[in-house]
Motif scaffolding. Structure first.
Motif, short mmCIF file in Angstrom:
data_model
loop_
_atom_site.label_atom_id
_atom_site.label_comp_id
_atom_site.label_asym_id
_atom_site.label_seq_id
_atom_site.Cartn_x
_atom_site.Cartn_y
_atom_site.Cartn_z
N MET A 154 0.81 -1.23 0.00
CA MET A 154 0.00 0.00 0.00
C MET A 154 0.84 1.28 0.00
SD MET A 154 -3.04 -0.91 2.70
CE MET A 154 -3.89 0.65 2.51
N PHE A 156 1.93 4.98 -0.39
CA PHE A 156 1.10 6.20 -0.47
C PHE A 156 2.00 7.43 -0.55
CE2 PHE A 156 1.57 7.79 3.90
CZ PHE A 156 1.97 6.65 4.58
N THR A 157 1.48 8.46 -1.20
CA THR A 157 2.26 9.66 -1.45
C THR A 157 1.40 10.90 -1.34
OG1 THR A 157 3.72 10.76 -3.06
CG2 THR A 157 1.89 9.49 -3.97
N SER A 164 -4.21 6.31 -7.89
CA SER A 164 -4.50 6.76 -6.53
C SER A 164 -3.94 5.80 -5.48
CB SER A 164 -6.02 6.87 -6.38
OG SER A 164 -6.29 7.86 -5.43
N ASP A 165 -4.05 6.20 -4.24
CA ASP A 165 -3.69 5.32 -3.12
C ASP A 165 -4.64 5.65 -1.98
OD1 ASP A 165 -2.48 7.43 -1.36
OD2 ASP A 165 -1.03 7.55 -2.97
N PHE A 166 -4.66 4.82 -0.95
CA PHE A 166 -5.67 4.95 0.10
C PHE A 166 -5.59 6.31 0.81
CE2 PHE A 166 -7.41 3.74 4.42
CZ PHE A 166 -8.74 3.74 4.01
N ALA A 167 -4.37 6.80 1.04
CA ALA A 167 -4.22 8.07 1.75
C ALA A 167 -4.83 9.22 0.94
CB ALA A 167 -2.74 8.34 2.05
N ARG A 168 -4.55 9.23 -0.37
CA ARG A 168 -5.10 10.34 -1.19
C ARG A 168 -6.59 10.17 -1.43
NH1 ARG A 168 -2.17 10.44 -6.25
NH2 ARG A 168 -1.46 8.41 -5.57
N PRO A 190 1.05 -0.08 5.64
CA PRO A 190 1.20 0.77 4.44
C PRO A 190 2.50 1.57 4.52
CG PRO A 190 -0.53 1.65 5.89
CD PRO A 190 -0.05 0.37 6.50
N TRP A 286 4.01 12.61 5.25
CA TRP A 286 3.03 12.73 4.16
C TRP A 286 2.34 14.10 4.22
CZ3 TRP A 286 -2.51 12.66 4.56
CH2 TRP A 286 -3.19 12.47 3.36
#
Ligand SMILES: NC(=O)c1ccc[n+]([C@@H]2O[C@H](COP(=O)([O-])OP(=O)(O)OC[C@H]3O[C@@H](n4cnc5c(N)ncnc54)[C@H](OP(=O)(O)O)[C@@H]3O)[C@@H](O)[C@H]2O)c1
Length: 299
Positions: A154, A156-157, A164-168, A190, A286
């Protein structure tokens, strides 16, 4: 260094960060210039460069869409995730190049709720994406090439990317004032994408061979992860709706591991404890990244 898949979510950050330090040393042919499924072209490309390390991020990474090709060895999912790494490893072995092949936590079935998965634990991929990634791993490791399989989870950036990713996803929902569902009975690790890139660089510098897990240093759940994001944005955690894993799974085409958490102690023993951070420390980084991206957009 050759980077394949440099336009992807992970690859694009590899290029950004590595190019800051040593732009001339990174070769990243675009998909239009080098189709990795064209074995003659790939072969020719690798033969004409004296780059000592190849990082493979070219893959089919859409877990649910992969199910439409389940069992098809002639399909694109199999070609990218299994057949391509095998051919790549064979050429790298012949040319004496170190291959870093990025893989996934999904090679595990996620039934381990007592402790996170270590590199040597038994694999049992559930979906077609996971199975083809597992085959790719095996073929790389069995090829005889000096190679490292790096399993990430997972990523994330805070930087923008079409994938996309879960954080965004959380960020977008919260900014729109919309709630998000977060699975509460799932253990995940993640990883902040910049930490992945730092880890890959260390692995490349050492020419490490074997399997390594690159993930957060401690575990969380999607529910807690989303709540941490809401708190950092000064929002109510009431925007995060807890959900059971089996309810979440019922909405997905591909089976997923319930607890795909990764143990990163081998990486920490080899490269130190400062690279792969706790989830909270990663989320601090992040948020800082989001803030600097906002400042940069205003300039
Ligand atoms: N994202 C995640 O949540 C996640 C989680 C665990 C592990 N991973 C692993 O991390 C690695 C990178 O994933 P990602 O999320 O960065 O994937 P991604 O964003 O989908 O990127 C895939 C890359 O592969 C390239 N590519 C696809 N077919 C190609 C071809 N025939 N020839 C040349 N290039 C081709 C794409 O280029 P074009 O876009 O130009 O086609 C793109 O640069 C994968 O091995 C994945 O399994 C990802």
């Amino acid at each position: 260094m050759v980077v394949l898949g440099g336009s992807g979510l992970v690859g694009s950050r590899v290029l950004e960060l590595w190019a800051e330090d040593a732009p001339a040393s990174v070769l990243a042919p675009a998909h239009v210039d080098l189709d990795v499924l064209d074995s003659d072209a790939l072969n020719a490309y690798l033969r004409q460069t004296d780059a000592a390390v190849v990082v493979n991020l070219a893959a089919w990474a859409d877990v649910d869409a992969a199910e439409a090709q389940r069992g098809d060895p002639d399909g694109r999912v199999y070609a990218l995730n299994a057949a391509h790494p095998e051919r790549l490893a064979s050429v790298c072995g012949e040319l004496g190049k170190h291959l870093i092949h990025v893989s996934t936590d999904y090679v595990f079935d996620g039934t381990s709720s007592e402790r996170p998965y270590r590199e040597a634990d038994a694999t049992h991929p559930l979906g077609w994406y996971a199975e083809t990634k597992y085959i790719g791993e095996r073929r790389v490791l069995d090829s005889g090439a000096r190679s490292c399989v790096v399993r990430i989870e997972m990523p994330f950036t805070g930087r923008s990317h079409p994938r996309s990713d879960f954080a965004r996803i959380c960020l977008r929902r919260f900014q729109a004032g919309e709630p998000i569902r977060g699975v509460e009975d799932q253990r995940i690790t993640p990883v902040f994408l910049d930490d992945v890139v730092r880890a890959l660089r260390l692995i490349a510098a050492e020419r490490f061979a074997g399997i390594l897990h690159v993930a957060a240093a401690d575990w969380t759940t999607p529910y807690r992860f989303a709540c941490s994001i809401a708190k950092r944005l000064g929002l109510s955690t009431g925007l995060v709706q807890p959900e059971r894993f089996e309810i979440f799974m019922a909405t997905r085409a591909a089976a997923r591991p319930q607890h795909p958490w990764l143990d990163v102690s081998l990486f920490a023993d080899l490269f130190g404890r400062h690279v792969l951070r706790s989830t909270e420390a990663q989320l601090d980084a992040w948020v800082d990244q989001l803030a600097s991206a906002r400042v940069a957009n205003r300039l």
